[in-house]
Design an enzyme around this catalytic site. Sequence first.
Site, PDB file in Angstrom:
ATOM      1  CB  THR A  75     -24.255   3.625 -35.383  1.00  0.00           C
ATOM      2  OG1 THR A  75     -23.056   2.896 -35.281  1.00  0.00           O
ATOM      3  CG2 THR A  75     -24.811   3.488 -36.764  1.00  0.00           C
ATOM      4  CB  THR A  76     -20.941   4.372 -31.270  1.00  0.00           C
ATOM      5  OG1 THR A  76     -20.806   3.115 -31.920  1.00  0.00           O
ATOM      6  CG2 THR A  76     -20.753   4.210 -29.791  1.00  0.00           C
TER       7      THR A  76
HETATM    8  P1  ADP Z   1     -19.113   5.529 -34.407  1.00  0.00           P
HETATM    9  O1  ADP Z   1     -20.038   4.352 -34.426  1.00  0.00           O
HETATM   10  O2  ADP Z   1     -19.759   6.721 -33.805  1.00  0.00           O
HETATM   11  O3  ADP Z   1     -18.479   5.807 -35.726  1.00  0.00           O
HETATM   12  P2  ADP Z   1     -16.470   4.784 -33.570  1.00  0.00           P
HETATM   13  O4  ADP Z   1     -16.109   3.746 -32.555  1.00  0.00           O
HETATM   14  O5  ADP Z   1     -16.137   4.504 -34.987  1.00  0.00           O
HETATM   15  O6  ADP Z   1     -17.981   5.119 -33.378  1.00  0.00           O
HETATM   16  O7  ADP Z   1     -15.738   6.124 -33.104  1.00  0.00           O
HETATM   17  C1  ADP Z   1     -15.844   7.296 -33.852  1.00  0.00           C
HETATM   18  C2  ADP Z   1     -15.215   8.435 -33.092  1.00  0.00           C
HETATM   19  O8  ADP Z   1     -13.836   8.165 -32.855  1.00  0.00           O
HETATM   20  C3  ADP Z   1     -15.281   9.723 -33.908  1.00  0.00           C
HETATM   21  O9  ADP Z   1     -15.591  10.782 -33.065  1.00  0.00           O
HETATM   22  C4  ADP Z   1     -13.858   9.867 -34.424  1.00  0.00           C
HETATM   23  O10 ADP Z   1     -13.533  11.206 -34.666  1.00  0.00           O
HETATM   24  C5  ADP Z   1     -13.060   9.276 -33.295  1.00  0.00           C
HETATM   25  N1  ADP Z   1     -11.750   8.772 -33.721  1.00  0.00           N
HETATM   26  C6  ADP Z   1     -11.498   7.852 -34.649  1.00  0.00           C
HETATM   27  N2  ADP Z   1     -10.155   7.647 -34.782  1.00  0.00           N
HETATM   28  C7  ADP Z   1      -9.562   8.458 -33.899  1.00  0.00           C
HETATM   29  C8  ADP Z   1      -8.197   8.717 -33.544  1.00  0.00           C
HETATM   30  N3  ADP Z   1      -7.181   8.089 -34.133  1.00  0.00           N
HETATM   31  N4  ADP Z   1      -7.951   9.649 -32.600  1.00  0.00           N
HETATM   32  C9  ADP Z   1      -8.986  10.285 -31.989  1.00  0.00           C
HETATM   33  N5  ADP Z   1     -10.282  10.069 -32.272  1.00  0.00           N
HETATM   34  C10 ADP Z   1     -10.577   9.178 -33.207  1.00  0.00           C
END
Ligand code: ADP
Length: 511
Positions: free
Chosen positions: A88-89
């Site tokens: 969502t973000t």
């Molecule tokens: P959303 O609401 O978009 O899911 P998040 O705060 O969950 O927002 O962040 C998702 C993003 O963070 C994605 O682009 C994902 O690939 C990235 N991400 C998640 N874990 C990691 C990690 N360990 N290292 C780098 N990027 C990450």
Amino acid sequence: MANLTDASQNKVRTAEEVNFEVARGMAQIVRSTLGPLGRDKMMVDSSGRTVITNDGATILRETNFTHPTAALIVGVARTQESESYDGTTSAIILTGELVQQAEGLIQRGVHTTLIERGYNIALKEALNHLDSLSVDIESDEQLLQVANVAMTGKQAEAFKEVLSPLCVAAAKSTSPSKVNILVRPGASVEDSIATTGLMLDKQLMNHGMPKKLDKGSIALFDCDLVIPPHTAGVNVNFDNGDAADEYAQKRKQSILAIGQHLADMNVNVVVSMKDIDPVLSEFFARNGIMAFRRMNNSLLEKVAETTGAMIVSSVGDLEAEDLGSCGEVLQLSNPAWDKPVMLFSEVSNPVGYSILITGPTEHVASEVARALDDAIGVTWIAHNEKSVVNGGGSTHVNMAMHLKQFANSVGGLEQLAVEAFANALEVIPATLAQNSGLQPLPSIIALRAAIASGTTHASLDVFNGGVCTEELAVVEPKKVVTVALESATTAASQILRIDNIIQAKEAEFME
Ligand code: ADP
Ligand code: MG
């Protein structure tokens, strides 16, 4: 920045300007939460209720936006959440960036229609390229990793060793809508419980009732089980006290006859959507029968579905084949919880999955439950679609690089829009880097270099800086990325097309 909660600003600036600012402003609100090192938001309402979260959809849902364009963007988060449970973000940030890139083109004299057309060409090509970047899901380990990543950056992440296996088990056994998550503050998150049985947030009517039955024989009612009240206006007169006692006794006997009838049918669990008389409740307690009253309709139907019981409208109608069955029925309690929960185990039709999330405080338990709910959905999508992609900015930079090359083959001014779309995609790795204390531009350049040299799966190493070359280090379902791109493009196009916001007549709003 525009006041996002004030639609009246249209009077002083063009609707276009305000719209663009709203889109950028909303992206700005959520962008600091993106990624594993993203920060949380504390949402406070007028009654002082607080929610601490870093989930984009929750943040936007809890914020009091009144601007019509803000509502459109909240819709992006809703679609993203309902279709893919995550991202969502990212979807909001992308929408804001697509709008911002378009603004640059508009200032250079490119018409919004061409931008919209170019964005749609870019979207199609980006999704094609995404297909070539996707990897098939083959093992439970991969699913576990999907669940781990889905909880990244949330409070639940600290407990992923316990919660991720729950996600995989739940996702493999049923669809997310059939997962029943209950919350009990008062114990540690590690003490959470998961079962294929049916767990209910319901208490026994009477403390004297058994806390455990070896086998449940269940009768469900959608009617009152009480002594019928007198019709309004009826007066009952007695000549003496004995007659009054006899009358009261008779009424009591009639309700006890109901209890006896149920006991004779070997019913040991009685559930009513309405009320149960205290006299009957006492009878049940004395006869080893559990009873629950005022069960809401959806819970009652859940019990019916899972135990095979039929909901009947009068005790007289109850037949032996209407009874539901299950294995042990037990009250689960813990001195740390404020209330116990009921568990119907070994249900005859295990259509659901129940998880009880415990946590030191109500806030922690609720936020963990929300994150778990999303993570189960994400894992379920990965399990069903069997297709995942590399996260950590990898797919976005890959798609951006591909689009920049592809743009050369697109004629007309649409070419500029395709390039702008490519630039917008890089907002995801840029924000991930920024939220991790890294320099966005050098991080993206390093990632581009690694991808160009053949390490297509390279992603950002947000914890140490630089590039991570491990394959599927951060994994997410392809659908999460697809839906975000689609809904962000649709919302950005809609916003670009609006040149005026007109207060419509009330009736026109009611189509
Ligand atoms: P959303 O609401 O978009 O899911 P998040 O705060 O969950 O927002 O962040 C998702 C993003 O963070 C994605 O682009 C994902 O690939 C990235 N991400 C998640 N874990 C990691 C990690 N360990 N290292 C780098 N990027 C990450
Ligand atoms: Mg996420």
